[in-house]
Design a protein around this motif. Structure first.
Motif, PDB file in Angstrom:
ATOM      1  N   VAL A  43      -2.690 -11.078   2.031  1.00 58.27           N
ATOM      2  CA  VAL A  43      -2.786 -10.729   3.448  1.00 58.27           C
ATOM      3  C   VAL A  43      -3.424 -11.896   4.171  1.00 58.27           C
ATOM      4  CG1 VAL A  43      -3.721  -9.096   5.127  1.00 58.27           C
ATOM      5  CG2 VAL A  43      -3.071  -8.296   2.850  1.00 58.27           C
ATOM      6  N   VAL A  44      -2.778 -12.352   5.234  1.00 52.50           N
ATOM      7  CA  VAL A  44      -3.278 -13.519   5.975  1.00 52.50           C
ATOM      8  C   VAL A  44      -3.446 -13.139   7.440  1.00 52.50           C
ATOM      9  CG1 VAL A  44      -2.696 -15.866   6.740  1.00 52.50           C
ATOM     10  CG2 VAL A  44      -2.165 -15.148   4.403  1.00 52.50           C
ATOM     11  N   ASP A  45      -4.600 -13.483   8.014  1.00 48.40           N
ATOM     12  CA  ASP A  45      -4.827 -13.279   9.447  1.00 48.40           C
ATOM     13  C   ASP A  45      -4.271 -14.480  10.199  1.00 48.40           C
ATOM     14  OD1 ASP A  45      -6.393 -10.801   9.532  1.00 48.40           O
ATOM     15  OD2 ASP A  45      -7.815 -11.941   8.324  1.00 48.40           O
ATOM     16  N   PHE A  56       3.281  -2.660  -4.319  1.00 56.85           N
ATOM     17  CA  PHE A  56       3.533  -2.457  -2.900  1.00 56.85           C
ATOM     18  C   PHE A  56       2.463  -1.581  -2.243  1.00 56.85           C
ATOM     19  CE2 PHE A  56       5.860  -0.205   0.541  1.00 56.85           C
ATOM     20  CZ  PHE A  56       6.202  -1.296   1.298  1.00 56.85           C
ATOM     21  N   GLU A  57       2.131  -0.481  -2.894  1.00 52.01           N
ATOM     22  CA  GLU A  57       1.143   0.435  -2.303  1.00 52.01           C
ATOM     23  C   GLU A  57      -0.221  -0.237  -2.205  1.00 52.01           C
ATOM     24  OE1 GLU A  57       0.867   4.420  -3.747  1.00 52.01           O
ATOM     25  OE2 GLU A  57       3.031   4.599  -3.975  1.00 52.01           O
ATOM     26  N   GLU A  58      -0.574  -0.965  -3.236  1.00 50.33           N
ATOM     27  CA  GLU A  58      -1.852  -1.682  -3.258  1.00 50.33           C
ATOM     28  C   GLU A  58      -1.878  -2.729  -2.138  1.00 50.33           C
ATOM     29  OE1 GLU A  58      -2.457  -3.176  -7.194  1.00 50.33           O
ATOM     30  OE2 GLU A  58      -4.068  -4.503  -6.551  1.00 50.33           O
ATOM     31  N   ALA A  59      -0.752  -3.395  -1.939  1.00 49.81           N
ATOM     32  CA  ALA A  59      -0.666  -4.414  -0.887  1.00 49.81           C
ATOM     33  C   ALA A  59      -0.788  -3.769   0.492  1.00 49.81           C
ATOM     34  CB  ALA A  59       0.665  -5.161  -1.007  1.00 49.81           C
ATOM     35  N   THR A  60      -0.149  -2.610   0.649  1.00 45.73           N
ATOM     36  CA  THR A  60      -0.230  -1.906   1.934  1.00 45.73           C
ATOM     37  C   THR A  60      -1.665  -1.475   2.222  1.00 45.73           C
ATOM     38  OG1 THR A  60       2.016  -1.102   1.579  1.00 45.73           O
ATOM     39  CG2 THR A  60       0.750   0.000   3.266  1.00 45.73           C
ATOM     40  N   ALA A  61      -2.387  -1.080   1.185  1.00 47.83           N
ATOM     41  CA  ALA A  61      -3.791  -0.678   1.362  1.00 47.83           C
ATOM     42  C   ALA A  61      -4.627  -1.833   1.901  1.00 47.83           C
ATOM     43  CB  ALA A  61      -4.351  -0.170   0.035  1.00 47.83           C
ATOM     44  N   LYS A  62      -4.234  -3.061   1.579  1.00 47.14           N
ATOM     45  CA  LYS A  62      -4.970  -4.238   2.070  1.00 47.14           C
ATOM     46  C   LYS A  62      -4.892  -4.335   3.591  1.00 47.14           C
ATOM     47  CE  LYS A  62      -6.698  -6.067  -1.598  1.00 47.14           C
ATOM     48  NZ  LYS A  62      -8.172  -6.144  -1.738  1.00 47.14           N
ATOM     49  N   LEU A  63      -3.785  -3.829   4.140  1.00 50.51           N
ATOM     50  CA  LEU A  63      -3.669  -3.818   5.604  1.00 50.51           C
ATOM     51  C   LEU A  63      -4.735  -2.914   6.215  1.00 50.51           C
ATOM     52  CD1 LEU A  63       0.215  -3.622   6.057  1.00 50.51           C
ATOM     53  CD2 LEU A  63      -1.258  -5.595   6.502  1.00 50.51           C
ATOM     54  N   ARG A  64      -4.952  -1.787   5.574  1.00 47.17           N
ATOM     55  CA  ARG A  64      -5.983  -0.862   6.076  1.00 47.17           C
ATOM     56  C   ARG A  64      -7.360  -1.513   6.023  1.00 47.17           C
ATOM     57  NH1 ARG A  64      -2.717   2.813   3.150  1.00 47.17           N
ATOM     58  NH2 ARG A  64      -4.172   2.972   1.402  1.00 47.17           N
ATOM     59  N   ASP A  65      -7.583  -2.356   5.002  1.00 49.51           N
ATOM     60  CA  ASP A  65      -8.866  -3.070   4.910  1.00 49.51           C
ATOM     61  C   ASP A  65      -9.063  -3.974   6.134  1.00 49.51           C
ATOM     62  OD1 ASP A  65      -9.208  -1.850   2.512  1.00 49.51           O
ATOM     63  OD2 ASP A  65      -8.727  -3.609   1.289  1.00 49.51           O
ATOM     64  N   ARG A  66      -7.931  -4.412   6.725  1.00 46.64           N
ATOM     65  CA  ARG A  66      -8.019  -5.275   7.913  1.00 46.64           C
ATOM     66  C   ARG A  66      -8.034  -4.468   9.202  1.00 46.64           C
ATOM     67  NH1 ARG A  66      -7.050 -10.703   6.263  1.00 46.64           N
ATOM     68  NH2 ARG A  66      -7.464 -10.632   4.065  1.00 46.64           N
ATOM     69  N   GLY A  67      -8.141  -3.180   9.079  1.00 42.12           N
ATOM     70  CA  GLY A  67      -8.208  -2.351  10.275  1.00 42.12           C
ATOM     71  C   GLY A  67      -6.860  -1.957  10.836  1.00 42.12           C
ATOM     72  N   ILE A  68      -5.811  -2.225  10.083  1.00 39.78           N
ATOM     73  CA  ILE A  68      -4.464  -1.848  10.547  1.00 39.78           C
ATOM     74  C   ILE A  68      -4.096  -0.507   9.927  1.00 39.78           C
ATOM     75  CG2 ILE A  68      -2.015  -2.461  10.474  1.00 39.78           C
ATOM     76  CD1 ILE A  68      -2.899  -5.381  10.443  1.00 39.78           C
ATOM     77  N   PRO A  69      -3.789   0.483  10.736  1.00 42.84           N
ATOM     78  CA  PRO A  69      -3.372   1.761  10.152  1.00 42.84           C
ATOM     79  C   PRO A  69      -2.002   1.601   9.496  1.00 42.84           C
ATOM     80  CG  PRO A  69      -3.105   1.793  12.533  1.00 42.84           C
ATOM     81  CD  PRO A  69      -3.753   0.483  12.200  1.00 42.84           C
ATOM     82  N   ALA A  70      -1.979   1.699   8.198  1.00 44.54           N
ATOM     83  CA  ALA A  70      -0.713   1.489   7.476  1.00 44.54           C
ATOM     84  C   ALA A  70      -0.690   2.347   6.225  1.00 44.54           C
ATOM     85  CB  ALA A  70      -0.556   0.021   7.086  1.00 44.54           C
ATOM     86  N   ILE A  71       0.463   2.893   5.938  1.00 45.85           N
ATOM     87  CA  ILE A  71       0.628   3.658   4.701  1.00 45.85           C
ATOM     88  C   ILE A  71       1.956   3.278   4.045  1.00 45.85           C
ATOM     89  CG2 ILE A  71      -0.724   5.654   5.481  1.00 45.85           C
ATOM     90  CD1 ILE A  71       1.992   7.117   5.914  1.00 45.85           C
ATOM     91  N   ALA A  72       2.023   3.509   2.749  1.00 50.34           N
ATOM     92  CA  ALA A  72       3.277   3.328   2.015  1.00 50.34           C
ATOM     93  C   ALA A  72       3.796   4.704   1.627  1.00 50.34           C
ATOM     94  CB  ALA A  72       3.036   2.479   0.767  1.00 50.34           C
ATOM     95  N   VAL A  73       5.074   4.916   1.833  1.00 54.59           N
ATOM     96  CA  VAL A  73       5.690   6.195   1.467  1.00 54.59           C
ATOM     97  C   VAL A  73       6.934   5.917   0.626  1.00 54.59           C
ATOM     98  CG1 VAL A  73       4.866   7.388   3.543  1.00 54.59           C
ATOM     99  CG2 VAL A  73       7.118   6.267   3.558  1.00 54.59           C
ATOM    100  N   PRO A  74       7.432   6.920  -0.066  1.00 52.69           N
ATOM    101  CA  PRO A  74       8.659   6.700  -0.862  1.00 52.69           C
ATOM    102  C   PRO A  74       9.871   6.455   0.045  1.00 52.69           C
ATOM    103  CG  PRO A  74       7.517   8.705  -1.546  1.00 52.69           C
ATOM    104  CD  PRO A  74       6.879   8.268  -0.270  1.00 52.69           C
TER     105      PRO A  74
END
Lengths: 180, 176
Positions: free
Chosen positions: B63-65, B81-99
């Motif tokens: 994840v790059v700012d 993929f899910e783990e990577a999406t969780a990194k977005l949440r760490d940056r304050g971006i509301p993001a989820i991964a779904v099937p």
């Protein structure tokens, strides 16, 4: 697949099958140098087209025997393509004494196979090759189907027909022997 | 192996290995071309973008700012993929991964305005998902989904949805 993985994968394919491919040619030729050249040509063709091999579509053995068949056909027809392949391989490599002895031994060992091929000569070409690949080459019927480029169901039919014809030939010969 | 077989392998490796490696590289370039072709056809409909990655071997994610305030998620290992999406949440971006499913009926509430809050950029080695955080409306959540595509590739899709009505899956519209 990464580059180094591709080379390692091809080496496995080579080591697993080079013996069977050499025997395939040793059943067709009695000249050690020719057996060596055709085996080399087969693997040159294989390594230069390995990027197209898809193991999801069939085994490496079936794929290689398919190449070996084409290599032998090209040899028989003296096609320009076979000459190109030989040139790409850097030309013919003369065997040393030990290699000659090895290949002579293999050719001798394939004598029963050559006799069987002669007996199969009366069968249609594809049936003959099906029997050879399965019963002499050690391929599973589905691998032989890949090598011959026929559907798996058709391979079972060819094998069944071929064995039935062979039985008929053997029985006919036995009857002829009894009459003598 | 016999002496003949060892000598033949040594010769093949010496004389033909470069051809093998060159052919593998050419095939990779062709796959990349297919991938870029797919990227050119990326559709952005109703705030949902989709792209198809048609080959390659994936490693990791990052994840790059960006200087403009956006965030780029680079995924090279699609299995994470899910783990990577969780990194977005760490940056304050509301993001989820779904099937991603062909039979997905849970459409959720797609936010149409503003568009292009999620951009896909496909490079030869990875998915780059750029999230323009200033285009995510209040109450919006970035929803991303991935699955295997036809052949040996993957399809990735996503968009911005109302946080109060998130989809439980996204619809796989890729051809089979």
């Amino acid at each position: 697949m990464r580059d180094h993985e591709a080379l390692a994968a091809f080496e496995r394919v080579y080591r697993d099958n080079v013996g069977a491919i050499t025997r395939f040619f040793a059943r067709r030729c009695t000249e050690p140098q020719l057996v060596a050249d055709l085996t080399a040509d087969t693997f040159v063709r294989a390594i230069t087209s390995f990027h197209t091999f898809d193991d999801a579509k069939g085994s490496a053995a079936g794929w290689l025997f398919g190449i070996a068949r084409h290599t032998f056909a090209a040899h028989l027809e003296h096609t320009a393509r076979s000459r190109v392949i030989v040139r790409k391989a850097g030309g013919r490599r003369e065997l040393d004494r030990d290699e000659l002895a090895e290949l002579e031994a293999r050719i001798d060992a394939e004598q029963p196979g050559r006799v069987l091929l002669e007996r199969l000569a009366s069968l249609p070409e594809l049936e003959r090759e099906a029997v050879e690949l399965v019963h002499l080459g050690g391929l599973a019927p589905k691998e032989a189907a890949v090598a011959l480029g026929v559907p798996k169901g058709a391979m079972r039919t060819r094998l069944y027909r071929a064995m039935a014809r062979l039985r008929a030939v053997v029985e006919q010969e036995a009857r002829a022997d009894e009459q003598v | 192996m016999s002496r003949f077989e060892d000598n033949l392998w040594a010769r093949l490796e010496r004389e033909q290995a470069p051809t093998l490696l060159q052919n593998m590289a050419t095939q990779r370039r062709k796959r990349t071309a297919r991938w870029m072709g797919a990227a050119a056809g990326v559709a952005v409909l109703g705030g949902v973008a989709a792209a198809t990655y048609l080959g390659g071997t994936p490693p990791a994610y990052a994840v790059v700012d960006n200087p403009d305030g956006s965030v780029t998620l680079t995924i090279r290992e699609i299995q994470r993929f899910e783990e990577a999406t969780a990194k977005l949440r760490d940056r304050g971006i509301p993001a989820i991964a779904v099937p991603l499913r062909r039979d997905c009926a849970q459409q959720g509430n797609t936010l149409h305005d503003p568009l292009n809050a999620v951009e896909f950029d496909l490079s030869p080695e990875a998915f780059n998902i750029k999230i323009l955080r200033d285009r995510i409306p209040a109450g919006g959540t970035v929803v991303l989904a991935t699955d295997k595509a036809r052949g040996d590739g993957w399809i990735i899709t996503g968009g911005v949805y109302g946080s109060d009505q998130l989809p439980g899956c996204l619809l796989d519209r890729s051809p089979r």
